[in-house]
Design an enzyme around this catalytic site. Sequence first.
Site, mmCIF file in Angstrom:
data_model
loop_
_atom_site.group_PDB
_atom_site.id
_atom_site.type_symbol
_atom_site.label_atom_id
_atom_site.label_comp_id
_atom_site.label_asym_id
_atom_site.label_seq_id
_atom_site.Cartn_x
_atom_site.Cartn_y
_atom_site.Cartn_z
ATOM 1 N N HIS A 181 -9.507 -7.458 0.813
ATOM 2 C CA HIS A 181 -9.444 -6.195 1.561
ATOM 3 C C HIS A 181 -9.213 -5.075 0.570
ATOM 4 O O HIS A 181 -8.338 -5.160 -0.276
ATOM 5 C CB HIS A 181 -8.308 -6.197 2.589
ATOM 6 C CG HIS A 181 -7.070 -6.899 2.094
ATOM 7 N ND1 HIS A 181 -6.320 -7.716 2.878
ATOM 8 C CD2 HIS A 181 -6.476 -6.917 0.885
ATOM 9 C CE1 HIS A 181 -5.316 -8.202 2.172
ATOM 10 N NE2 HIS A 181 -5.379 -7.728 0.960
ATOM 11 N N GLY A 223 16.511 -8.099 1.152
ATOM 12 C CA GLY A 223 15.876 -7.065 0.325
ATOM 13 C C GLY A 223 15.140 -6.103 1.247
ATOM 14 O O GLY A 223 15.261 -6.189 2.478
ATOM 15 N N GLU A 241 22.116 -13.531 3.686
ATOM 16 C CA GLU A 241 21.875 -13.011 2.326
ATOM 17 C C GLU A 241 22.797 -13.753 1.348
ATOM 18 O O GLU A 241 23.992 -13.859 1.575
ATOM 19 C CB GLU A 241 22.159 -11.496 2.304
ATOM 20 C CG GLU A 241 22.215 -10.867 0.927
ATOM 21 C CD GLU A 241 20.948 -11.065 0.108
ATOM 22 O OE1 GLU A 241 19.866 -10.668 0.570
ATOM 23 O OE2 GLU A 241 21.036 -11.623 -1.010
ATOM 24 N N VAL A 257 12.359 -13.941 0.763
ATOM 25 C CA VAL A 257 13.134 -14.217 -0.453
ATOM 26 C C VAL A 257 12.399 -13.746 -1.709
ATOM 27 O O VAL A 257 12.577 -14.290 -2.786
ATOM 28 C CB VAL A 257 13.478 -15.726 -0.546
ATOM 29 C CG1 VAL A 257 14.478 -16.121 0.512
ATOM 30 C CG2 VAL A 257 12.211 -16.587 -0.444
ATOM 31 N N ALA A 312 4.734 -0.029 -4.699
ATOM 32 C CA ALA A 312 3.410 0.579 -4.780
ATOM 33 C C ALA A 312 3.381 1.753 -5.763
ATOM 34 O O ALA A 312 2.439 1.892 -6.549
ATOM 35 C CB ALA A 312 2.981 1.047 -3.393
ATOM 36 N N HIS A 355 18.741 26.183 4.407
ATOM 37 C CA HIS A 355 19.675 25.887 5.494
ATOM 38 C C HIS A 355 18.990 26.151 6.832
ATOM 39 O O HIS A 355 18.283 27.158 6.957
ATOM 40 C CB HIS A 355 20.905 26.790 5.371
ATOM 41 C CG HIS A 355 21.872 26.601 6.513
ATOM 42 N ND1 HIS A 355 22.733 25.530 6.574
ATOM 43 C CD2 HIS A 355 22.070 27.328 7.648
ATOM 44 C CE1 HIS A 355 23.446 25.602 7.687
ATOM 45 N NE2 HIS A 355 23.064 26.682 8.359
HETATM 46 C C1 LIG Z 1 5.998 -6.084 4.079
HETATM 47 C C2 LIG Z 1 5.920 -5.260 2.823
HETATM 48 C C3 LIG Z 1 6.359 -3.957 2.836
HETATM 49 C C4 LIG Z 1 6.279 -3.190 1.679
HETATM 50 N N1 LIG Z 1 6.734 -1.901 1.708
HETATM 51 C C5 LIG Z 1 6.672 -1.154 0.585
HETATM 52 C C6 LIG Z 1 7.103 0.198 0.603
HETATM 53 O O1 LIG Z 1 7.533 0.728 1.629
HETATM 54 N N2 LIG Z 1 7.020 0.897 -0.545
HETATM 55 C C7 LIG Z 1 6.551 0.353 -1.722
HETATM 56 O O2 LIG Z 1 6.489 1.032 -2.736
HETATM 57 N N3 LIG Z 1 6.135 -0.928 -1.754
HETATM 58 C C8 LIG Z 1 6.173 -1.685 -0.638
HETATM 59 N N4 LIG Z 1 5.722 -2.972 -0.676
HETATM 60 C C9 LIG Z 1 5.217 -3.506 -1.959
HETATM 61 C C10 LIG Z 1 3.779 -3.061 -2.224
HETATM 62 O O3 LIG Z 1 2.950 -3.480 -1.159
HETATM 63 C C11 LIG Z 1 3.288 -3.631 -3.532
HETATM 64 O O4 LIG Z 1 4.198 -3.288 -4.563
HETATM 65 C C12 LIG Z 1 1.918 -3.099 -3.893
HETATM 66 O O5 LIG Z 1 0.960 -3.445 -2.922
HETATM 67 C C13 LIG Z 1 1.478 -3.651 -5.251
HETATM 68 O O6 LIG Z 1 0.222 -3.147 -5.569
HETATM 69 P P1 LIG Z 1 -0.760 -3.953 -6.530
HETATM 70 O O7 LIG Z 1 -1.947 -3.062 -6.746
HETATM 71 O O8 LIG Z 1 -0.039 -4.436 -7.716
HETATM 72 O O9 LIG Z 1 -1.183 -5.262 -5.722
HETATM 73 P P2 LIG Z 1 -1.697 -5.536 -4.241
HETATM 74 O O10 LIG Z 1 -1.475 -4.400 -3.343
HETATM 75 O O11 LIG Z 1 -1.119 -6.849 -3.864
HETATM 76 O O12 LIG Z 1 -3.262 -5.682 -4.412
HETATM 77 C C14 LIG Z 1 -3.816 -6.723 -5.139
HETATM 78 C C15 LIG Z 1 -5.251 -6.922 -4.690
HETATM 79 O O13 LIG Z 1 -5.897 -7.820 -5.580
HETATM 80 C C16 LIG Z 1 -6.756 -8.662 -4.848
HETATM 81 N N5 LIG Z 1 -6.998 -9.857 -5.674
HETATM 82 C C17 LIG Z 1 -6.094 -10.793 -6.056
HETATM 83 N N6 LIG Z 1 -6.672 -11.702 -6.864
HETATM 84 C C18 LIG Z 1 -7.973 -11.353 -6.984
HETATM 85 C C19 LIG Z 1 -9.088 -11.897 -7.704
HETATM 86 N N7 LIG Z 1 -8.967 -12.974 -8.462
HETATM 87 N N8 LIG Z 1 -10.285 -11.264 -7.580
HETATM 88 C C20 LIG Z 1 -10.422 -10.141 -6.818
HETATM 89 N N9 LIG Z 1 -9.401 -9.588 -6.134
HETATM 90 C C21 LIG Z 1 -8.194 -10.170 -6.225
HETATM 91 C C22 LIG Z 1 -5.990 -8.925 -3.574
HETATM 92 O O14 LIG Z 1 -6.860 -9.323 -2.529
HETATM 93 C C23 LIG Z 1 -5.350 -7.563 -3.316
HETATM 94 O O15 LIG Z 1 -6.161 -6.762 -2.479
HETATM 95 C C24 LIG Z 1 5.762 -3.748 0.476
HETATM 96 C C25 LIG Z 1 5.289 -5.065 0.475
HETATM 97 C C26 LIG Z 1 5.358 -5.811 1.628
HETATM 98 C C27 LIG Z 1 4.839 -7.216 1.607
#
Ligand SMILES: Cc1cc2nc3c(=O)[nH]c(=O)nc-3n(C[C@H](O)[C@H](O)[C@H](O)COP(=O)(O)OP(=O)(O)OC[C@H]3O[C@@H](n4cnc5c(N)ncnc54)[C@H](O)[C@@H]3O)c2cc1C
Length: 481
Positions: A37, A197, A218, A285, A334, A460
């Site tokens: 996605h 967390g 926790e 976890v 993110a 304010h």
């Molecule tokens: C429930 C939840 C809530 C969260 N809330 C927050 C928040 O409020 N604020 C915040 O900062 N962070 C939040 N996070 C964390 C945040 O989602 C991640 O830190 C962030 O998405 C990391 O970005 P990334 O680009 O490293 O990886 P990802 O967003 O995981 O993207 C990686 C992409 O790589 C693709 N991929 C993997 N392997 C391959 C391959 N071999 N070939 C092609 N494509 C591949 C995957 O399909 C995916 O689309 C949350 C996470 C979760 C699970």
Amino acid sequence: MAENYDVIVIGSGPGGYIAAIRAAQLGLKTAVVEREHLAGICSNWGCIPTKALLRSAEVLHYAQHPASYGIKIEGAVTPDLKAIVARSRGIAERMNGGVGFLMKKNKVDVIWGEAKLTKPGEIVVGKSTKPAVQPQAPLPKNTKGEGTYTAKHIIIATGARPRALPGIEPDGKLIWTYFEAMKPEEMPKSLLVMGSGAIGIEFASFYRTMGVDVTVVEVMPNVMPVEDAEISNIAKKQFEKQGMKIHLEAKVTKVEKGANSITAHVEMKDGKIEKITADRMISAVGVQGNIENLGLETLGIKTDRGCIVIDGYGKTNVAGVYAIGDVAGPPMLAHKAEHEAVICVEKIASLPNVHPMDKLKIPGCTYCHPQVASVGLTEAKAKAEGREIRVGRFPFVANGKAIALGEDQGLVKTIFDKKTGELLGAHMVGAEVTELIQGFVVAMNLETTEEDLMHTIFPHPTISETMKESVLDAYGRALNA
Ligand SMILES: Cc1cc2nc3c(=O)[nH]c(=O)nc-3n(C[C@H](O)[C@H](O)[C@H](O)COP(=O)(O)OP(=O)(O)OC[C@H]3O[C@@H](n4cnc5c(N)ncnc54)[C@H](O)[C@@H]3O)c2cc1C
């Protein structure tokens, strides 16, 4: 012949798609490979859909307490779970469509499939082993497919997935990960959340507001263990007031599964085992990097504790291969992924004055009720570093706007270096603090002292006035408390 790029990014999450856009802005021929996605976990299963769920919870909360605001609502106010989940999933789809649009606009090629490094400068894209569950908005028209592609620079941004404890592995039915917790078909009556967390506590907050009987277990001495202990304690008291049960320094050691419930054996602080039965359990976890089947071993790319080892600019130990975001280690957020992406690409393009990542200045936000936000050193960490500090505190109960909003429970805590006046850390609990923390992040980034902050005018009435008062309090000058 394989199509050649300047930069290929593997993964289109906030790390990957931002890296691709920045590379294209700098005139580099760029492609991004995605197997499941566009927009990654953040927009499809993380940051955004959880905030959509939490927004529904917030609306429900206000609708269920109208009298506090002088409003009468006749009849029962109840959540429509199907509609709440549909809204959240619809927003996820809108977000992945948005990234498709950005790729097209920035002339970044999208390659659909699963990438594997075969040798330095080359990847093979094959069929995805992970079919998408979340609908993908239509992909850009010129999206490419399986094949071999080459690039001078390859950035790995493959993200992370839920971590599982041995013997307590999620099964998707009784023991959920965030995937199942995000789209429940039925509301459980009771829920056990293992891990407090940000992910665990946000789901605990959502389900509790929905009326579910929530218990949190926790292993550490505080909820949201990375936060300042004083802030965690205030949040914990509020959660308990809302009816959440919280066990600290407690550990789930075993889970027995029934037909439609689980019984967790929880080793409490005093060593005694307590059995807790709930309809569903969320395993929260932590997460682990997606480092498998990428060809890392073939190229000899170093990993450590499930993540790729990088320097401050995203470089791995193999020339021409970089890693950013969750797969490159904590904090798994993110905005950390996005910032790492920009640093990495600007270094590749040899821009001047590229600064390495400073992890101390990465803010953290948790969107529970009340919200929690922080940046920099906690009081305990500052003391452990042997620093002499001044600590300021200002409670929401002394802030006019917070009182007017009916949100008078909260605290802003600031930590300064006693000698230099440097702002070392800021920690907040209360309404809207996830929006407020950025003020302190900017201040820290500009190496602001207490004096600069005291000379700053805050509007304010706003909750942001608690920030200034907290600074004043650190110097014995608070005006409204
Ligand atoms: C429930 C939840 C809530 C969260 N809330 C927050 C928040 O409020 N604020 C915040 O900062 N962070 C939040 N996070 C964390 C945040 O989602 C991640 O830190 C962030 O998405 C990391 O970005 P990334 O680009 O490293 O990886 P990802 O967003 O995981 O993207 C990686 C992409 O790589 C693709 N991929 C993997 N392997 C391959 C391959 N071999 N070939 C092609 N494509 C591949 C995957 O399909 C995916 O689309 C949350 C996470 C979760 C699970």
